[in-house]
Design a protein around this motif. Structure first.
Motif, PDB file in Angstrom:
ATOM      1  N   UNK A 154       0.847  -1.196   0.000  1.00 11.56           N
ATOM      2  CA  UNK A 154       0.000   0.000   0.000  1.00 11.56           C
ATOM      3  C   UNK A 154       0.883   1.247   0.000  1.00 11.56           C
ATOM      4  N   UNK A 155       0.325   2.334  -0.495  1.00  9.48           N
ATOM      5  CA  UNK A 155       0.977   3.637  -0.412  1.00  9.48           C
ATOM      6  C   UNK A 155       0.079   4.550   0.415  1.00  9.48           C
ATOM      7  N   UNK A 156       0.688   5.588   0.994  1.00  3.70           N
ATOM      8  CA  UNK A 156       2.037   6.100   0.823  1.00  3.70           C
ATOM      9  C   UNK A 156       3.040   5.471   1.777  1.00  3.70           C
ATOM     10  N   UNK A 157       4.303   5.702   1.446  1.00  9.70           N
ATOM     11  CA  UNK A 157       5.420   5.368   2.327  1.00  9.70           C
ATOM     12  C   UNK A 157       6.538   6.347   2.025  1.00  9.70           C
ATOM     13  N   UNK A 158       7.385   6.564   3.016  1.00 11.52           N
ATOM     14  CA  UNK A 158       8.598   7.339   2.769  1.00 11.52           C
ATOM     15  C   UNK A 158       9.773   6.559   3.338  1.00 11.52           C
ATOM     16  N   UNK A 159      10.936   6.822   2.777  1.00 16.31           N
ATOM     17  CA  UNK A 159      12.195   6.325   3.337  1.00 16.31           C
ATOM     18  C   UNK A 159      13.082   7.539   3.562  1.00 16.31           C
ATOM     19  N   UNK A 160      13.389   7.808   4.828  1.00 16.36           N
ATOM     20  CA  UNK A 160      14.182   8.982   5.197  1.00 16.36           C
ATOM     21  C   UNK A 160      15.484   8.513   5.827  1.00 16.36           C
ATOM     22  N   UNK A 161      16.569   8.746   5.114  1.00 14.08           N
ATOM     23  CA  UNK A 161      17.892   8.319   5.588  1.00 14.08           C
ATOM     24  C   UNK A 161      17.896   6.855   6.002  1.00 14.08           C
ATOM     25  N   UNK A 162      17.215   6.020   5.204  1.00 12.38           N
ATOM     26  CA  UNK A 162      17.208   4.587   5.443  1.00 12.38           C
ATOM     27  C   UNK A 162      16.094   4.093   6.336  1.00 12.38           C
ATOM     28  N   UNK A 163      15.369   4.980   6.993  1.00 14.21           N
ATOM     29  CA  UNK A 163      14.262   4.580   7.864  1.00 14.21           C
ATOM     30  C   UNK A 163      12.952   4.622   7.101  1.00 14.21           C
ATOM     31  N   UNK A 164      12.158   3.555   7.241  1.00 11.85           N
ATOM     32  CA  UNK A 164      10.871   3.437   6.546  1.00 11.85           C
ATOM     33  C   UNK A 164       9.757   3.904   7.464  1.00 11.85           C
ATOM     34  N   UNK A 165       8.874   4.749   6.928  1.00 16.10           N
ATOM     35  CA  UNK A 165       7.668   5.154   7.649  1.00 16.10           C
ATOM     36  C   UNK A 165       6.488   4.945   6.720  1.00 16.10           C
ATOM     37  N   UNK A 166       5.490   4.219   7.201  1.00 18.50           N
ATOM     38  CA  UNK A 166       4.246   4.030   6.460  1.00 18.50           C
ATOM     39  C   UNK A 166       3.098   4.597   7.292  1.00 18.50           C
ATOM     40  N   UNK A 167       1.916   4.611   6.721  1.00 18.00           N
ATOM     41  CA  UNK A 167       0.681   5.113   7.330  1.00 18.00           C
ATOM     42  C   UNK A 167       0.693   6.648   7.335  1.00 18.00           C
ATOM     43  N   UNK A 168      -0.319   7.212   6.713  1.00 21.51           N
ATOM     44  CA  UNK A 168      -0.362   8.656   6.487  1.00 21.51           C
ATOM     45  C   UNK A 168      -0.197   9.493   7.736  1.00 21.51           C
ATOM     46  N   UNK A 169      -0.920   9.148   8.798  1.00 28.08           N
ATOM     47  CA  UNK A 169      -0.825   9.941  10.028  1.00 28.08           C
ATOM     48  C   UNK A 169       0.573   9.860  10.623  1.00 28.08           C
ATOM     49  N   UNK A 170       1.164   8.663  10.590  1.00 31.08           N
ATOM     50  CA  UNK A 170       2.519   8.497  11.118  1.00 31.08           C
ATOM     51  C   UNK A 170       3.521   9.295  10.294  1.00 31.08           C
ATOM     52  N   UNK A 171       3.352   9.296   8.985  1.00 31.87           N
ATOM     53  CA  UNK A 171       4.281  10.034   8.127  1.00 31.87           C
ATOM     54  C   UNK A 171       4.184  11.531   8.394  1.00 31.87           C
ATOM     55  N   UNK A 172       2.958  12.042   8.491  1.00 28.60           N
ATOM     56  CA  UNK A 172       2.791  13.474   8.760  1.00 28.60           C
ATOM     57  C   UNK A 172       3.399  13.854  10.110  1.00 28.60           C
ATOM     58  N   UNK A 173       3.147  13.035  11.126  1.00 32.87           N
ATOM     59  CA  UNK A 173       3.700  13.298  12.455  1.00 32.87           C
ATOM     60  C   UNK A 173       5.219  13.249  12.426  1.00 32.87           C
ATOM     61  N   UNK A 174       5.756  12.248  11.745  1.00 35.85           N
ATOM     62  CA  UNK A 174       7.213  12.090  11.652  1.00 35.85           C
ATOM     63  C   UNK A 174       7.852  13.285  10.947  1.00 35.85           C
ATOM     64  N   UNK A 175       7.301  13.675   9.814  1.00 41.06           N
ATOM     65  CA  UNK A 175       7.900  14.768   9.054  1.00 41.06           C
ATOM     66  C   UNK A 175       7.869  16.077   9.835  1.00 41.06           C
ATOM     67  N   UNK A 176       6.798  16.297  10.592  1.00 40.03           N
ATOM     68  CA  UNK A 176       6.731  17.511  11.405  1.00 40.03           C
ATOM     69  C   UNK A 176       7.855  17.551  12.426  1.00 40.03           C
ATOM     70  N   UNK A 177       8.205  16.396  12.974  1.00 42.48           N
ATOM     71  CA  UNK A 177       9.265  16.325  13.981  1.00 42.48           C
ATOM     72  C   UNK A 177      10.653  16.294  13.345  1.00 42.48           C
ATOM     73  N   UNK A 178      10.751  15.646  12.178  1.00 42.62           N
ATOM     74  CA  UNK A 178      12.052  15.539  11.512  1.00 42.62           C
ATOM     75  C   UNK A 178      12.519  16.863  10.922  1.00 42.62           C
TER      76      UNK A 178
END
Length: 206
Positions: free
Chosen positions: A51-75
Motif C-alpha cells: 500500500x501507499x504512501x510510504x517514505x524512506x528517510x535516511x534509510x528509515x521506513x515510515x508508512x501510514x499517512x498519520x505516522x508520516x505526517x507526524x514524523x515529518x513535522x518532527x524531523x
C-alpha cells in the motif's frame, strides 16, 4: 540526507505530498502502479502491505499517512508544523481520531456496513453520526485543529474532511466549509495538488 516518497497520485499519497510540500525539504518521488509495482519487489520490502504512501528517510521506513505526517513535522522542525506544548493535547487527539475512528467509520459506511445498536458498543467510533458531530465540534473550536496555528494535524485530518465533503462521505456543513476555506488556500496544498494532477494527466495520455 535522502528522502524518497512512494505514492500513486490517486491515493492517500496526496496527503503526504501536501505534507512534503509544507515541509519544503527536497525529496524524490517514486510513482507506483496499483496492479504491478505496488504489489511486487522492491516495494514490498518497504511496505509488505503493498500500500501507499510510504517514505524512506535516511534509510528509515515510515508508512501510514498519520505516522508520516507526524514524523515529518518532527524531523523538520524548522517548518513549524509540530505542536507547541500548549497544542500537543489537541494535536495528538485529532491526529489519532482522524486515523482511527473517523477513517474506520467512513470506510465502513462506504462499504455498506453500519453497526447495529449492540455493535456500536464494540466499535471504537460508535456510529458515523457521532463521528461527524465530533469532527464538526473539532473544526469549530479554533481556527485550526490544534489551536490558532496550522500544524501537521491539519494536513492529515484536514485532508480527510476535504475528501469527505468532496465525495459525499461527510455532509457539507458550514463549519467544515469554513475550516476547509482556511487550510486549502495554502500554497503548499495547491502545489501538491498540481504535481499529482499533472501525474494523473500524464498517465492518462500515455
Amino acid at each position: 540526507m535522502s528522502l524518497t516518497f512512494y505514492t500513486n497520485p490517486m491515493s492517500r499519497g496526496r496527503i503526504v505530498r501536501w505534507m512534503l510540500e509544507e515541509v519544503g525539504a527536497p525529496y524524490e518521488t517514486v510513482v507506483l502502479d496499483y496492479a504491478t509495482t505496488m504489489k511486487a519487489e522492491p516495494y514490498l520490502s518497504i511496505n509488505p502491505m503493498g500500500k501507499v504512501p510510504a517514505i524512506v528517510h535516511d534509510g528509515d521506513v515510515i508508512t501510514e499517512g498519520a505516522a508520516i505526517c507526524t514524523y515529518l513535522a518532527e524531523a523538520f522542525p524548522e517548518a513549524g508544523l509540530a505542536p507547541m506544548p500548549n497544542e500537543r493535547a489537541a494535536y495528538y487527539r485529532w491526529m489519532f481520531y482522524a486515523a482511527g475512528p473517523a477513517e474506520q467509520a467512513v470506510t465502513n459506511r462506504s462499504m455498506g456496513f453500519a453497526p447495529t445498536a449492540d455493535q456500536q458498543r464494540m466499535a471504537g467510533y460508535g456510529n458515523l453520526d457521532f463521528v461527524v458531530d465530533t469532527l464538526e465540534k473539532a473544526v469549530s473550536a479554533h481556527s485550526y485543529l490544534a489551536g490558532e496555528r496550522f500544524t501537521a494535524v491539519d494536513v492529515y485530518a484536514g485532508s480527510q474532511v476535504a475528501w469527505g465533503v468532496q465525495f459525499g462521505s461527510l455532509p457539507k456543513r458550514a463549519a467544515f466549509e469554513a475550516y476547509l476555506g482556511r487550510i486549502l488556500a495554502r500554497p503548499a496544498y495547491k502545489r501538491a495538488g498540481a504535481i499529482d494532477d499533472a501525474l494523473i494527466a500524464a498517465a492518462a495520455s500515455a
